[in-house]
Motif scaffolding. Structure first.
Motif, mmCIF file in Angstrom:
data_model
loop_
_atom_site.group_PDB
_atom_site.id
_atom_site.type_symbol
_atom_site.label_atom_id
_atom_site.label_comp_id
_atom_site.label_asym_id
_atom_site.label_seq_id
_atom_site.Cartn_x
_atom_site.Cartn_y
_atom_site.Cartn_z
ATOM 1 N N MET A 1 0.868 -1.183 0.000
ATOM 2 C CA MET A 1 0.000 0.000 0.000
ATOM 3 C C MET A 1 0.909 1.239 0.000
ATOM 4 S SD MET A 1 -3.299 -1.087 0.525
ATOM 5 C CE MET A 1 -4.001 0.370 1.234
ATOM 6 N N GLU A 2 1.383 1.624 -1.186
ATOM 7 C CA GLU A 2 2.409 2.666 -1.296
ATOM 8 C C GLU A 2 1.971 4.027 -0.757
ATOM 9 O OE1 GLU A 2 5.686 2.310 -1.904
ATOM 10 O OE2 GLU A 2 5.145 0.188 -1.895
ATOM 11 N N LYS A 3 0.733 4.433 -1.035
ATOM 12 C CA LYS A 3 0.287 5.747 -0.549
ATOM 13 C C LYS A 3 0.291 5.775 0.977
ATOM 14 C CE LYS A 3 -3.435 9.132 -0.654
ATOM 15 N NZ LYS A 3 -4.812 9.419 -1.082
ATOM 16 N N MET A 4 -0.220 4.732 1.589
ATOM 17 C CA MET A 4 -0.246 4.657 3.048
ATOM 18 C C MET A 4 1.176 4.656 3.611
ATOM 19 S SD MET A 4 -2.003 1.746 5.373
ATOM 20 C CE MET A 4 -2.331 2.024 7.087
ATOM 21 N N LYS A 5 2.052 3.941 2.940
ATOM 22 C CA LYS A 5 3.450 3.876 3.372
ATOM 23 C C LYS A 5 4.084 5.271 3.339
ATOM 24 C CE LYS A 5 7.618 1.342 2.121
ATOM 25 N NZ LYS A 5 8.174 0.324 1.233
ATOM 26 N N MET A 6 3.820 6.014 2.264
ATOM 27 C CA MET A 6 4.382 7.367 2.142
ATOM 28 C C MET A 6 3.832 8.294 3.231
ATOM 29 S SD MET A 6 4.558 7.968 -1.998
ATOM 30 C CE MET A 6 3.990 9.611 -1.763
ATOM 31 N N ILE A 7 2.543 8.188 3.529
ATOM 32 C CA ILE A 7 1.942 9.019 4.579
ATOM 33 C C ILE A 7 2.582 8.698 5.929
ATOM 34 C CG2 ILE A 7 -0.185 9.456 5.891
ATOM 35 C CD1 ILE A 7 -1.709 9.055 3.198
ATOM 36 N N CYS A 8 2.748 7.418 6.218
ATOM 37 C CA CYS A 8 3.378 6.999 7.480
ATOM 38 C C CYS A 8 4.818 7.498 7.559
ATOM 39 C CB CYS A 8 3.338 5.479 7.623
ATOM 40 S SG CYS A 8 1.679 4.806 7.885
ATOM 41 N N GLU A 9 5.548 7.370 6.451
ATOM 42 C CA GLU A 9 6.925 7.883 6.418
ATOM 43 C C GLU A 9 6.956 9.365 6.770
ATOM 44 O OE1 GLU A 9 10.118 6.848 3.428
ATOM 45 O OE2 GLU A 9 8.368 6.022 2.412
ATOM 46 N N GLY A 10 6.060 10.128 6.151
ATOM 47 C CA GLY A 10 6.004 11.567 6.407
ATOM 48 C C GLY A 10 5.717 11.881 7.869
ATOM 49 N N MET A 11 4.796 11.131 8.454
ATOM 50 C CA MET A 11 4.453 11.341 9.866
ATOM 51 C C MET A 11 5.652 11.012 10.766
ATOM 52 S SD MET A 11 0.585 9.794 9.789
ATOM 53 C CE MET A 11 0.005 10.279 11.422
ATOM 54 N N LEU A 12 6.353 9.934 10.440
ATOM 55 C CA LEU A 12 7.506 9.543 11.258
ATOM 56 C C LEU A 12 8.663 10.526 11.092
ATOM 57 C CD1 LEU A 12 7.361 5.665 10.809
ATOM 58 C CD2 LEU A 12 6.801 6.976 12.875
ATOM 59 N N CYS A 13 8.832 11.069 9.903
ATOM 60 C CA CYS A 13 9.884 12.068 9.673
ATOM 61 C C CYS A 13 9.703 13.279 10.591
ATOM 62 C CB CYS A 13 9.886 12.534 8.218
ATOM 63 S SG CYS A 13 10.568 11.349 7.041
ATOM 64 N N LYS A 14 8.444 13.618 10.881
ATOM 65 C CA LYS A 14 8.152 14.778 11.734
ATOM 66 C C LYS A 14 8.329 14.477 13.216
ATOM 67 C CE LYS A 14 4.837 16.672 8.475
ATOM 68 N NZ LYS A 14 3.488 16.422 8.010
ATOM 69 N N SER A 15 8.512 13.200 13.561
ATOM 70 C CA SER A 15 8.584 12.846 14.985
ATOM 71 C C SER A 15 9.992 12.429 15.427
ATOM 72 C CB SER A 15 7.592 11.718 15.284
ATOM 73 O OG SER A 15 8.068 10.486 14.752
ATOM 74 N N LEU A 16 10.996 12.723 14.607
ATOM 75 C CA LEU A 16 12.361 12.295 14.935
ATOM 76 C C LEU A 16 12.904 13.020 16.161
ATOM 77 C CD1 LEU A 16 13.934 12.253 11.345
ATOM 78 C CD2 LEU A 16 13.178 10.296 12.703
ATOM 79 N N ASP A 17 13.569 12.249 17.028
ATOM 80 C CA ASP A 17 14.339 12.832 18.126
ATOM 81 C C ASP A 17 15.541 11.923 18.381
ATOM 82 O OD1 ASP A 17 13.597 10.713 19.955
ATOM 83 O OD2 ASP A 17 11.734 11.779 20.421
ATOM 84 N N VAL A 18 16.448 12.354 19.252
ATOM 85 C CA VAL A 18 17.683 11.581 19.449
ATOM 86 C C VAL A 18 17.418 10.191 20.004
ATOM 87 C CG1 VAL A 18 19.295 13.514 19.620
ATOM 88 C CG2 VAL A 18 18.166 12.685 21.678
ATOM 89 N N GLU A 19 16.317 10.022 20.733
ATOM 90 C CA GLU A 19 16.016 8.708 21.313
ATOM 91 C C GLU A 19 15.460 7.717 20.293
ATOM 92 O OE1 GLU A 19 16.764 7.501 24.356
ATOM 93 O OE2 GLU A 19 17.830 9.397 24.570
ATOM 94 N N ASN A 20 14.720 8.199 19.275
ATOM 95 C CA ASN A 20 14.075 7.259 18.356
ATOM 96 C C ASN A 20 14.691 7.198 16.964
ATOM 97 O OD1 ASN A 20 13.043 9.358 16.715
ATOM 98 N ND2 ASN A 20 11.108 9.410 17.782
ATOM 99 N N VAL A 21 15.609 8.088 16.648
ATOM 100 C CA VAL A 21 16.096 8.181 15.263
ATOM 101 C C VAL A 21 16.789 6.897 14.795
ATOM 102 C CG1 VAL A 21 18.311 9.308 15.817
ATOM 103 C CG2 VAL A 21 17.237 9.669 13.575
ATOM 104 N N ALA A 22 17.555 6.254 15.665
ATOM 105 C CA ALA A 22 18.263 5.031 15.256
ATOM 106 C C ALA A 22 17.264 3.890 15.020
ATOM 107 C CB ALA A 22 19.298 4.631 16.307
#
Length: 181
Positions: free
Chosen positions: A104-125
């Motif tokens: 489900m490529e569209k859903m995958k892209m939306i999830c990627e975008g949401m996760l990109c906005k939630s990066l911090d030093v604890e979760n980035v790795a």
């Protein structure tokens, strides 16, 4: 798409059920097949299981599967505003894995975008490992950029996620180092 959401809720004409950790979800094969090449092959392809009316899903939580079905029927992410930030991120990670599994490529892209906005030093790795495992180029690039910007690397290296990343996927660390150079 509202009508399709009503179709999902009403269960009228449903011809397949999914058992997810004790919860049962009714759905429509034709709609699932239209939205996912994986479901299309499962229900209508040459290797289809003709008796596929009751399907057990072992690798997903009921709340994630419900949200996944919501996306299939409505082409939009369900509201997760009532969840705490960590739970939101976990839900999106699980939805990304489901989107990857069911193509489900569209859903995958939306999830990627949401996760990109939630990066911090604890979760980035941890998110970098997830991005690598599920071929998420945008998320992988965002994680590496995040790690290399603003001298965050020492904090990232001190995180538990980095220790696991180094152990499980040392090749990703090489990617990061090559980009830093």
């Amino acid at each position: 798409m509202d009508n399709l959401a009503k179709l999902l809720e009403g269960k009228k004409g449903a011809d397949v059920t999914f058992k997810v950790q004790g919860e049962v979800f009714s759905a429509h094969k034709i709609l699932l097949a239209m939205r996912s090449a994986v479901f299309n092959a499962q229900f209508y392809g040459p290797m289809r299981d003709k008796g596929a009316h009751d399907i057990t899903i072992d690798d997903m939580q009921p709340a994630v599967f419900k949200s996944f079905l919501h996306f299939i029927y409505t082409d939009s992410m369900p509201s997760i505003d009532d969840l705490e930030d960590d739970d939101k991120r976990e839900m999106v990670k699980h939805l990304l894995m489901a989107a990857d599994k069911y193509a489900m490529e569209k859903m995958k892209m939306i999830c990627e975008g949401m996760l990109c906005k939630s990066l911090d030093v604890e979760n980035v790795a941890t998110l970098l490992a997830l991005a690598d495992q599920h071929n998420c180029r945008n998320l992988k690039d965002a994680c590496i950029e995040f790690m290399l910007s603003s001298n965050r690397m020492n904090d990232v290296i001190a995180s538990q996620g980095y220790v696991q990343l180094k152990r499980s996927s040392p090749d990703i660390i090489v990617d990061v180092l090559e980009r830093a150079a």
